[in-house]
Design an enzyme around this catalytic site. Structure first.
Site, mmCIF file in Angstrom:
data_model
loop_
_atom_site.group_PDB
_atom_site.id
_atom_site.type_symbol
_atom_site.label_atom_id
_atom_site.label_comp_id
_atom_site.label_asym_id
_atom_site.label_seq_id
_atom_site.Cartn_x
_atom_site.Cartn_y
_atom_site.Cartn_z
ATOM 1 N N GLU A 15 24.458 -12.083 -0.447
ATOM 2 C CA GLU A 15 23.453 -12.795 0.358
ATOM 3 C C GLU A 15 24.063 -14.023 1.027
ATOM 4 O O GLU A 15 23.842 -14.299 2.205
ATOM 5 C CB GLU A 15 22.284 -13.274 -0.527
ATOM 6 C CG GLU A 15 21.445 -12.179 -1.127
ATOM 7 C CD GLU A 15 21.949 -11.730 -2.491
ATOM 8 O OE1 GLU A 15 23.174 -11.662 -2.698
ATOM 9 O OE2 GLU A 15 21.105 -11.433 -3.342
ATOM 10 N N CYS A 22 19.873 -13.928 -6.980
ATOM 11 C CA CYS A 22 20.013 -15.006 -7.966
ATOM 12 C C CYS A 22 19.427 -16.302 -7.414
ATOM 13 O O CYS A 22 19.183 -16.448 -6.206
ATOM 14 C CB CYS A 22 21.480 -15.183 -8.351
ATOM 15 S SG CYS A 22 22.475 -15.994 -7.093
ATOM 16 N N ASN A 29 29.195 -8.534 -1.826
ATOM 17 C CA ASN A 29 29.720 -9.529 -2.765
ATOM 18 C C ASN A 29 31.235 -9.415 -2.872
ATOM 19 O O ASN A 29 31.802 -8.322 -2.767
ATOM 20 C CB ASN A 29 29.049 -9.415 -4.143
ATOM 21 C CG ASN A 29 29.089 -8.041 -4.755
ATOM 22 O OD1 ASN A 29 29.038 -7.040 -4.051
ATOM 23 N ND2 ASN A 29 29.185 -7.972 -6.069
ATOM 24 N N CYS A 88 21.311 -18.016 -4.505
ATOM 25 C CA CYS A 88 21.077 -17.408 -3.187
ATOM 26 C C CYS A 88 19.689 -17.745 -2.662
ATOM 27 O O CYS A 88 19.515 -17.982 -1.465
ATOM 28 C CB CYS A 88 21.278 -15.900 -3.255
ATOM 29 S SG CYS A 88 23.024 -15.474 -3.419
ATOM 30 N N GLU A 144 34.393 -10.688 -5.240
ATOM 31 C CA GLU A 144 34.725 -11.272 -6.543
ATOM 32 C C GLU A 144 36.167 -11.779 -6.586
ATOM 33 O O GLU A 144 36.963 -11.525 -5.676
ATOM 34 C CB GLU A 144 34.449 -10.242 -7.647
ATOM 35 C CG GLU A 144 32.981 -9.847 -7.661
ATOM 36 C CD GLU A 144 32.578 -9.020 -8.869
ATOM 37 O OE1 GLU A 144 33.453 -8.478 -9.564
ATOM 38 O OE2 GLU A 144 31.358 -8.945 -9.108
ATOM 39 N N CYS A 169 28.201 -14.140 -3.863
ATOM 40 C CA CYS A 169 27.140 -13.143 -3.697
ATOM 41 C C CYS A 169 27.075 -12.657 -2.234
ATOM 42 O O CYS A 169 27.349 -13.403 -1.291
ATOM 43 C CB CYS A 169 25.792 -13.743 -4.043
ATOM 44 S SG CYS A 169 25.616 -14.199 -5.771
HETATM 45 N N1 THU Z 1 25.545 -10.862 -6.959
HETATM 46 C C1 THU Z 1 25.144 -10.840 -5.650
HETATM 47 O O1 THU Z 1 25.897 -10.440 -4.757
HETATM 48 N N2 THU Z 1 23.905 -11.299 -5.362
HETATM 49 C C2 THU Z 1 23.023 -11.801 -6.275
HETATM 50 O O2 THU Z 1 21.975 -12.313 -5.906
HETATM 51 C C3 THU Z 1 23.339 -11.712 -7.701
HETATM 52 C C4 THU Z 1 24.718 -11.303 -8.052
HETATM 53 C C5 THU Z 1 26.911 -10.424 -7.261
HETATM 54 C C6 THU Z 1 27.809 -11.532 -7.738
HETATM 55 C C7 THU Z 1 28.798 -10.780 -8.591
HETATM 56 O O3 THU Z 1 29.822 -10.289 -7.739
HETATM 57 C C8 THU Z 1 28.016 -9.582 -9.123
HETATM 58 O O4 THU Z 1 26.875 -9.463 -8.288
HETATM 59 C C9 THU Z 1 27.569 -9.721 -10.572
HETATM 60 O O5 THU Z 1 26.932 -10.911 -10.793
#
Ligand code: THU
Length: 155
Positions: A69, A106, A56, A109, A58, A67
């Site tokens: 994925e 999530c 991920n 994704c 940010e 994310c």
């Molecule tokens: N995140 C993912 O990488 N995948 C998911 O399916 C859920 C959330 C990341 C996004 C963000 O950088 C952090 O987790 C918190 O939400």
């Protein structure tokens, strides 16, 4: 695969799945997550044996966070066009936590996974760490029932 399988132990998974989990763990170390401190790694297996990993990423402008994925899926599509995804593993950990966190993807994704399944006309296995002693093996269509897809848009 159709449906959902739960494994109590990583050792119960097949070797390829274990390898992908290992690669996803490695990828999580390259996450850029200074805001959530939730570090996610994803690893994809392609039909020619190529492994694509991602984490991920940010941004101070929070809605721009991406994310792991989706990074992995988009890298596969752009760097390996035409190849088929056969398997995906996702893990996560929190800052200073030794144990894995729940990495249940999530909804956004899951939606993107579903379209990847549809565009390659083949489901792929999705392996997610859910809880201590609980690994889930499933597919996008099971993880996102009654979903919205291209068929909704047809005349
Ligand atoms: N995140 C993912 O990488 N995948 C998911 O399916 C859920 C959330 C990341 C996004 C963000 O950088 C952090 O987790 C918190 O939400």
């Amino acid at each position: 695969m159709k449906g959902l399988e739960i494994y109590k132990n990583l050792e119960e998974l097949d070797n390829e799945s274990k390898y992908l989990v290992h690669k996803a763990k490695e990828a999580a170390h390259h996450a850029y997550a200074p805001y959530s401190k939730f570090f996610v790694g994803a690893a994809l297996m392609l039909n020619d044996g190529t492994v694509v990993t991602a984490s991920n990423q940010e941004n101070a402008s929070y809605p721009l966070c991406m994310c792991a994925e989706r990074v992995a899926l988009y890298v596969a599509a752009t760097q390996h066009p035409g190849k088929v995804i056969t398997k995906m593993a996702i893990v996560a950990h929190k800052k200073n936590h030794k144990e894995l966190a729940a990495a249940t993807s999530c909804g956004a994704c899951r939606q993107v996974m579903l379209e990847f399944e549809q565009r390659q006309h083949k489901p792929f296995e999705v392996i997610m760490h859910h809880a201590p002693n609980e690994w889930i093996k499933s597919s996008a269509s099971t993880l996102l029932p009654y979903s919205f897809d291209a068929s909704n848009l047809k005349d």
